[in-house]
Design an enzyme around this catalytic site. Structure first.
Site, PDB file in Angstrom:
ATOM      1  N   GLY A 108      32.713 -16.707   3.639  1.00 55.81           N
ATOM      2  CA  GLY A 108      31.636 -17.663   3.881  1.00 55.81           C
ATOM      3  C   GLY A 108      31.151 -18.349   2.618  1.00 55.81           C
ATOM      4  O   GLY A 108      31.127 -19.577   2.517  1.00 55.81           O
ATOM      5  N   ARG A 149      35.034 -26.218  13.827  1.00 53.40           N
ATOM      6  CA  ARG A 149      35.789 -25.401  14.777  1.00 53.40           C
ATOM      7  C   ARG A 149      36.321 -26.227  15.944  1.00 53.40           C
ATOM      8  O   ARG A 149      37.384 -25.931  16.477  1.00 53.40           O
ATOM      9  CB  ARG A 149      34.924 -24.250  15.271  1.00 53.40           C
ATOM     10  CG  ARG A 149      34.793 -23.199  14.182  1.00 53.40           C
ATOM     11  CD  ARG A 149      33.926 -22.035  14.536  1.00 53.40           C
ATOM     12  NE  ARG A 149      34.176 -20.956  13.583  1.00 53.40           N
ATOM     13  CZ  ARG A 149      33.386 -19.905  13.414  1.00 53.40           C
ATOM     14  NH1 ARG A 149      32.290 -19.776  14.137  1.00 53.40           N
ATOM     15  NH2 ARG A 149      33.688 -18.972  12.547  1.00 53.40           N
ATOM     16  N   LYS A 190      28.676  -7.480  -4.250  1.00 56.23           N
ATOM     17  CA  LYS A 190      28.762  -6.018  -4.342  1.00 56.23           C
ATOM     18  C   LYS A 190      30.164  -5.448  -4.215  1.00 56.23           C
ATOM     19  O   LYS A 190      30.941  -5.867  -3.362  1.00 56.23           O
ATOM     20  CB  LYS A 190      27.901  -5.409  -3.241  1.00 56.23           C
ATOM     21  CG  LYS A 190      26.429  -5.593  -3.503  1.00 56.23           C
ATOM     22  CD  LYS A 190      25.619  -4.774  -2.525  1.00 56.23           C
ATOM     23  CE  LYS A 190      24.142  -4.787  -2.898  1.00 56.23           C
ATOM     24  NZ  LYS A 190      23.346  -4.097  -1.905  1.00 56.23           N
ATOM     25  N   GLY A 241      34.952 -12.750   9.033  1.00 61.67           N
ATOM     26  CA  GLY A 241      35.293 -11.342   9.226  1.00 61.67           C
ATOM     27  C   GLY A 241      36.786 -11.084   9.370  1.00 61.67           C
ATOM     28  O   GLY A 241      37.316 -10.127   8.795  1.00 61.67           O
TER      29      GLY A 241
HETATM   30  P1  ADP Z   1      31.988 -14.308   0.504  1.00 60.21           P
HETATM   31  O1  ADP Z   1      30.923 -14.703   1.506  1.00 60.21           O
HETATM   32  O2  ADP Z   1      32.813 -15.490   0.084  1.00 60.21           O
HETATM   33  O3  ADP Z   1      32.822 -13.150   0.961  1.00 60.21           O
HETATM   34  P2  ADP Z   1      30.148 -12.670  -0.991  1.00 60.21           P
HETATM   35  O4  ADP Z   1      29.176 -12.740   0.152  1.00 60.21           O
HETATM   36  O5  ADP Z   1      30.814 -11.392  -1.234  1.00 60.21           O
HETATM   37  O6  ADP Z   1      31.235 -13.846  -0.842  1.00 60.21           O
HETATM   38  O7  ADP Z   1      29.400 -13.046  -2.349  1.00 60.21           O
HETATM   39  C1  ADP Z   1      28.598 -14.176  -2.527  1.00 60.21           C
HETATM   40  C2  ADP Z   1      27.309 -13.840  -3.210  1.00 60.21           C
HETATM   41  O8  ADP Z   1      27.494 -13.163  -4.447  1.00 60.21           O
HETATM   42  C3  ADP Z   1      26.526 -15.083  -3.527  1.00 60.21           C
HETATM   43  O9  ADP Z   1      25.302 -15.045  -2.841  1.00 60.21           O
HETATM   44  C4  ADP Z   1      26.309 -15.016  -5.043  1.00 60.21           C
HETATM   45  O10 ADP Z   1      25.032 -15.464  -5.456  1.00 60.21           O
HETATM   46  C5  ADP Z   1      26.458 -13.546  -5.317  1.00 60.21           C
HETATM   47  N1  ADP Z   1      26.766 -13.307  -6.734  1.00 60.21           N
HETATM   48  C6  ADP Z   1      27.836 -13.722  -7.410  1.00 60.21           C
HETATM   49  N2  ADP Z   1      27.757 -13.353  -8.696  1.00 60.21           N
HETATM   50  C7  ADP Z   1      26.605 -12.689  -8.856  1.00 60.21           C
HETATM   51  C8  ADP Z   1      25.952 -12.069  -9.956  1.00 60.21           C
HETATM   52  N3  ADP Z   1      26.486 -12.039 -11.179  1.00 60.21           N
HETATM   53  N4  ADP Z   1      24.753 -11.481  -9.735  1.00 60.21           N
HETATM   54  C9  ADP Z   1      24.200 -11.492  -8.503  1.00 60.21           C
HETATM   55  N5  ADP Z   1      24.772 -12.072  -7.422  1.00 60.21           N
HETATM   56  C10 ADP Z   1      25.956 -12.661  -7.598  1.00 60.21           C
HETATM   57 MG    MG Z   2      28.988 -13.832   1.952  1.00 64.74          MG
END
Ligand code: ADP
Ligand code: MG
Length: 404
Positions: free
Chosen positions: A353, A38, A195, A376
């Site tokens: 992230g 940053r 999710k 965010g």
């Molecule tokens: P970002 O931070 O880039 O927005 P997310 O926080 O939405 O991404 O998602 C990242 C998480 O999703 C990671 O911790 C990863 O382990 C989890 N993940 C990805 N695929 C699966 C899966 N098939 N089952 C469980 N967790 C998963």
């Molecule tokens: Mg995340």
């Protein structure tokens, strides 16, 4: 013409007092900084303003002191690392006063103590905005990552001073515009992660804007289950089956193709290279297995989809990439995207992230057209929301406030 003003529109600024909002919210542990990303992002704007002879007053927040002075959240420890990154001296002021400002030499750079020590900051108090604005001549917002908040230093000031986007803000807005504002078609989006519930708005916004929606990660399980696939012990939001169906129907109606994996990597436990590891068709997942990554055949098909596209926006890993070999699909598709970007056939923008961590892990973050570290704010932009800090900059174009 850009829908916002930039440092190129400031004119002569020698001796002018410029209030610059930066993101100096660097990760800190026991008084030591672990990452200067940053600070490096703030450098182009601060250096340029200083070189052009302005008195540069840097406004920023640190942590969540909730409108009270709390030295645990002082910005003072950031001054020396910032000076090191800039390669020039940086001063520090507890509070802004007309006398303090008058004493500054042209080109001086001063960090002002944590903006969130003031109770008015997060309330976007117009009195605070007016008082702060009266001390400066111009306002520059260079903190895209804070632009989803309507605070005095991220939004309010833009209503009282001629307002300009800093270089990092400009780069981010240009990249986001190229990815979803007026992208070259066909457009693909990769949405992965854990999710569906955390990314419903993202999915809903994207399906009317992209030609291909690639769903991976835990989210894909919810969609597969909604289609009648038995996903075993996989992470899955069964209560969202109806929502997933609605999204698939709406995407269909909008001419957006949804891609779900047809082969997957499964295991009975989430561990590195577990003995139960195997690859199978989505219809062959056993009741005691978990889907932890997209399978190799599906990844190859997805790579072919990317080859037909000109623009890609990516949020969320395709699998549980923290543990080998469940990083394979994410790494493979990220490398394909990076190679296509290098060839010049794809504009690729990514953020989030875990996504940034995954791209770094794949060693391709630098090869993407743009990787947003804004968290965010990036997600809210993916949801199609208006970011108040950005909207305030856009209002400046053609408005009377800009006629200084
Ligand atoms: P970002 O931070 O880039 O927005 P997310 O926080 O939405 O991404 O998602 C990242 C998480 O999703 C990671 O911790 C990863 O382990 C989890 N993940 C990805 N695929 C699966 C899966 N098939 N089952 C469980 N967790 C998963
Ligand atoms: Mg995340």
């Amino acid at each position: 013409m850009k829908p916002f003003k930039t440092l190129d529109d400031m004119g002569e600024i020698t001796g002018k007092v410029v209030l610059v909002r930066e993101d100096l919210n660097v990760p800190m542990q026991d008084g030591a900084f672990s990452d200067d990303t940053r600070l490096r992002a703030a450098m182009p704007t601060i250096s340029e303003l200083s070189d052009r002879g302005a008195k540069v007053l840097v406004l920023a927040h640190f942590g969540r002191p909730k409108g009270e002075v709390n030295m645990k959240y002082s910005l003072e420890p950031v001054v020396a690392p910032l000076a090191a990154v800039l390669g020039r001296p940086v001063g520090f002021m507890m509070r802004l006063t007309p006398d303090g400002i008058a004493a500054l030499a042209n080109g001086a750079i001063v960090v002002i103590e944590n903006s969130r020590f003031a109770p008015g900051e997060e309330k976007n108090d117009p009195e605070m905005a007016k008082a702060l604005a009266s001390l400066g001549d111009m306002y520059v917002n260079d903190a895209f990552s804070a632009a989803h908040r309507a605070h005095v230093t991220t939004e309010g000031l833009a209503h009282h001073l001629p307002a300009f986007a800093g270089r990092s803000m400009e780069k981010e807005l240009d990249a986001l515009q190229a990815a979803l504002g007026s992208p070259v078609k066909p457009v693909a989006a990769v949405v992965g992660g854990a999710k569906v519930s955390s990314k419903l708005d993202v999915l809903t916004h994207l399906m009317t804007r992209v030609d291909h929606l690639i769903i991976g990660g835990g989210m894909a399980n919810t969609f597969l289950a909604a289609r009648g696939v038995d996903v075993g012990k996989s992470l899955c939001e069964h209560d969202l089956a109806e929502t997933a169906e609605k999204i698939m129907d709406a995407a269909d109606a909008a001419g957006c193709t949804i891609h779900l994996p047809y082969d997957v990597v499964v295991a009975k436990e989430f561990a590195a290279n577990p003995p139960s590891l195997r690859t199978c068709n989505v219809h062959e997942v056993a009741p005691d297995e978990m889907i932890l990554d997209v399978g190799p055949a599906a990844v190859e098909a997805l790579a072919d989809v990317l080859k037909t596209c000109r623009t890609l926006v990516w949020n969320g890993p395709l699998g549980a990439f923290e543990m080998a070999p469940f990083d394979a699909a994410t790494v493979a598709l990220a490398r394909t995207a990076a190679a296509l970007t290098k060839e010049g056939s794809l504009v690729s923008v990514a953020g989030g992230g875990d996504t940034v961590a995954a791209l770094n892990h794949a060693g391709v973050a630098a090869d993407f057209s743009f990787v947003s570290t804004a968290g965010g704010a990036f997600l809210e932009w993916m949801e199609g929301k208006d970011l108040p800090g950005v909207a305030a900059l856009m209002q400046q174009v053609g408005s009377a406030a800009a006629a200084h």
